[in-house]
Design a protein around this motif. Sequence first.
Motif, PDB file in Angstrom:
ATOM      1  N   CYS A  53       0.832  -1.206   0.000  1.00  0.00           N
ATOM      2  CA  CYS A  53       0.000   0.000   0.000  1.00  0.00           C
ATOM      3  C   CYS A  53       0.865   1.254   0.000  1.00  0.00           C
ATOM      4  CB  CYS A  53      -0.923  -0.012   1.212  1.00  0.00           C
ATOM      5  SG  CYS A  53      -2.077   1.372   1.255  1.00  0.00           S
ATOM      6  N   SER A  57       0.821   3.918  -3.084  1.00  0.00           N
ATOM      7  CA  SER A  57       0.475   5.316  -2.816  1.00  0.00           C
ATOM      8  C   SER A  57       1.627   6.249  -3.187  1.00  0.00           C
ATOM      9  CB  SER A  57       0.112   5.496  -1.341  1.00  0.00           C
ATOM     10  OG  SER A  57      -0.950   4.652  -0.979  1.00  0.00           O
ATOM     11  N   SER A  99      -3.257  10.617  -1.138  1.00  0.00           N
ATOM     12  CA  SER A  99      -2.220   9.615  -1.393  1.00  0.00           C
ATOM     13  C   SER A  99      -1.030   9.838  -0.465  1.00  0.00           C
ATOM     14  CB  SER A  99      -1.767   9.666  -2.851  1.00  0.00           C
ATOM     15  OG  SER A  99      -2.824   9.346  -3.721  1.00  0.00           O
ATOM     16  N   THR A 102      -1.913   8.570   2.917  1.00  0.00           N
ATOM     17  CA  THR A 102      -1.858   7.106   2.927  1.00  0.00           C
ATOM     18  C   THR A 102      -0.419   6.613   3.005  1.00  0.00           C
ATOM     19  OG1 THR A 102      -3.889   7.013   1.613  1.00  0.00           O
ATOM     20  CG2 THR A 102      -2.555   5.022   1.700  1.00  0.00           C
ATOM     21  N   VAL A 103       0.492   7.300   2.334  1.00  0.00           N
ATOM     22  CA  VAL A 103       1.911   6.928   2.411  1.00  0.00           C
ATOM     23  C   VAL A 103       2.419   7.054   3.848  1.00  0.00           C
ATOM     24  CG1 VAL A 103       4.245   7.595   1.725  1.00  0.00           C
ATOM     25  CG2 VAL A 103       2.437   7.486   0.013  1.00  0.00           C
ATOM     26  N   MET A 144      -9.196   7.450  -0.895  1.00  0.00           N
ATOM     27  CA  MET A 144      -8.426   7.101  -2.087  1.00  0.00           C
ATOM     28  C   MET A 144      -9.326   6.816  -3.280  1.00  0.00           C
ATOM     29  SD  MET A 144      -5.153   7.289  -1.593  1.00  0.00           S
ATOM     30  CE  MET A 144      -4.412   6.241  -2.826  1.00  0.00           C
ATOM     31  N   ALA A 188      -3.540   4.610  -7.392  1.00  0.00           N
ATOM     32  CA  ALA A 188      -4.405   5.055  -6.303  1.00  0.00           C
ATOM     33  C   ALA A 188      -5.521   4.046  -6.039  1.00  0.00           C
ATOM     34  CB  ALA A 188      -5.000   6.421  -6.632  1.00  0.00           C
ATOM     35  N   ALA A 191      -4.083   1.076  -4.301  1.00  0.00           N
ATOM     36  CA  ALA A 191      -3.912   1.349  -2.869  1.00  0.00           C
ATOM     37  C   ALA A 191      -5.232   1.192  -2.124  1.00  0.00           C
ATOM     38  CB  ALA A 191      -3.359   2.756  -2.668  1.00  0.00           C
TER      39      ALA A 191
END
Length: 209
Positions: A53, A57, A99, A102-103, A144, A188, A191
């Motif tokens: 993931c 991302s 994104s 999320t990273v 996302m 995306a 992810a």
Amino acid sequence: MAKATEHKQNSQTVEVTKLDIRDVITTATTYGEVNRHGGKRNDVAMFVLRAMCMAASAAAVSLMVTARETSMTSLYGFEFQLHAVWSLSDSLIYLVAVSSATVIYSLLQLILSGTRLMRRSPVIPTRTQAWFCFAADQILGYAMVSGGSAALGVTNMNRTGIRHMPLPNFCKSLGFFCDHLAISVVFALLAFLLLAASSILDVLHLSRN
């Protein structure tokens, strides 16, 4: 004679009780081993999902922020210069923002998971953390997919133009820009699927504890 019969019955009762206790202990031990091995596999799966993931991302962010291009196009015989940059679209900015979040989230979870795996402890030690991970995975997952959908609309409009308006296919002149947008949206959405899979593992953890 009656006392001997009673003593024999009591002995049989004690033996049956001992056997029953042994069966309970054996069953509990077997269940504990199965549960422990199943939990270990889920922990490793969670670690792999977090890593994937984070990578997906990060790829979405890097592809989007490098999406810029300048080119020329022709409309009704006139030449126009086109300058496309991702930051000119609110939808693309939103995708970069979610994104990036999320990273960061996946990186923190990856560090925690890796540390606990090295210590041979559960990746999700408590129900409270399991609920937190489930909520975070759900929120970021929906963010996302919504960001990817919005960016997909921008990409599709660049390729097809606007209906009932004489706008050309800008992606013929801005191929590099449009390709980066399209690939970024794919990562995306990937992810999002990985976050959904992580949510399923969170639910499995909650169901076992």
